[in-house]
Design a protein around this motif. Structure first.
Motif, PDB file in Angstrom:
ATOM      1  N   PRO A 195       0.802  -1.234   0.000  1.00  0.00           N
ATOM      2  CA  PRO A 195       0.000   0.000   0.000  1.00  0.00           C
ATOM      3  C   PRO A 195       0.831   1.278   0.000  1.00  0.00           C
ATOM      4  N   GLU A 196       2.080   1.201   0.430  1.00  0.00           N
ATOM      5  CA  GLU A 196       2.939   2.390   0.383  1.00  0.00           C
ATOM      6  C   GLU A 196       3.385   2.691  -1.048  1.00  0.00           C
ATOM      7  N   ALA A 197       3.409   1.682  -1.899  1.00  0.00           N
ATOM      8  CA  ALA A 197       3.847   1.860  -3.279  1.00  0.00           C
ATOM      9  C   ALA A 197       2.694   1.968  -4.267  1.00  0.00           C
ATOM     10  N   VAL A 198       1.567   1.344  -3.947  1.00  0.00           N
ATOM     11  CA  VAL A 198       0.425   1.329  -4.857  1.00  0.00           C
ATOM     12  C   VAL A 198      -0.739   2.036  -4.192  1.00  0.00           C
ATOM     13  N   GLY A 199      -1.124   3.166  -4.750  1.00  0.00           N
ATOM     14  CA  GLY A 199      -2.288   3.897  -4.247  1.00  0.00           C
ATOM     15  C   GLY A 199      -3.531   3.366  -4.922  1.00  0.00           C
ATOM     16  N   ASP A 200      -4.444   2.837  -4.164  1.00  0.00           N
ATOM     17  CA  ASP A 200      -5.657   2.253  -4.720  1.00  0.00           C
ATOM     18  C   ASP A 200      -6.434   3.307  -5.507  1.00  0.00           C
ATOM     19  N   GLY A 201      -6.614   3.048  -6.796  1.00  0.00           N
ATOM     20  CA  GLY A 201      -7.322   3.979  -7.662  1.00  0.00           C
ATOM     21  C   GLY A 201      -6.456   5.116  -8.166  1.00  0.00           C
ATOM     22  N   GLU A 202      -5.241   5.205  -7.689  1.00  0.00           N
ATOM     23  CA  GLU A 202      -4.326   6.263  -8.128  1.00  0.00           C
ATOM     24  C   GLU A 202      -3.354   5.740  -9.179  1.00  0.00           C
ATOM     25  N   ASN A 203      -2.606   4.702  -8.823  1.00  0.00           N
ATOM     26  CA  ASN A 203      -1.664   4.113  -9.769  1.00  0.00           C
ATOM     27  C   ASN A 203      -1.791   2.593  -9.818  1.00  0.00           C
ATOM     28  N   GLY A 204      -2.873   2.087  -9.286  1.00  0.00           N
ATOM     29  CA  GLY A 204      -3.136   0.657  -9.296  1.00  0.00           C
ATOM     30  C   GLY A 204      -4.410   0.347  -8.539  1.00  0.00           C
ATOM     31  N   ILE A 205      -4.653  -0.931  -8.366  1.00  0.00           N
ATOM     32  CA  ILE A 205      -5.839  -1.386  -7.640  1.00  0.00           C
ATOM     33  C   ILE A 205      -5.366  -2.348  -6.556  1.00  0.00           C
TER      34      ILE A 205
END
Length: 76
Positions: free
Chosen positions: A10-20
Motif C-alpha cells: 500500500p505504500e507503493a500502490v495507491g488504490d485507484g491512483e496508480n493501481g488497484i
C-alpha cells in the motif's frame, strides 16, 4: 498494477491512483479488479501513466543520488 494490500504494497500502490489494491487471499476481488482493467482501456492508461509519473518522481537517478549524499553527510 493489481496487488494485494499486504506488507509494504500500500505504500507503493495507491488504490485507484496508480493501481488497484485487493484484500490478501481473496480471489473474487482479485478477479473483479482484473476484469475492470481488461474492460476499461481508459482506466489502464490512467493508472499506468500515474504509476510511471510516481516511479520517475521517486526513483530517478538525480533524486536518489541526492538522497544518498544527504544520508552520507548525516553519518559522517
Amino acid at each position: 498494477v493489481v496487488a494485494s494490500s499486504a506488507g509494504g504494497v500500500p505504500e507503493a500502490v495507491g488504490d485507484g491512483e496508480n493501481g488497484i489494491l485487493v484484500p490478501p487471499g481473496e480471489a473474487a476481488p482479485l478477479a473483479q479488479a482484473l476484469g475492470r482493467l481488461l474492460a476499461d482501456a481508459g482506466l489502464r492508461l490512467r493508472l499506468g501513466a500515474q504509476a510511471r509519473r510516481a516511479y520517475e518522481a521517486r526513483f530517478r537517478f538525480a533524486r536518489m543520488a541526492g538522497e544518498l549524499f544527504r544520508i552520507y553527510q548525516e553519518l559522517f
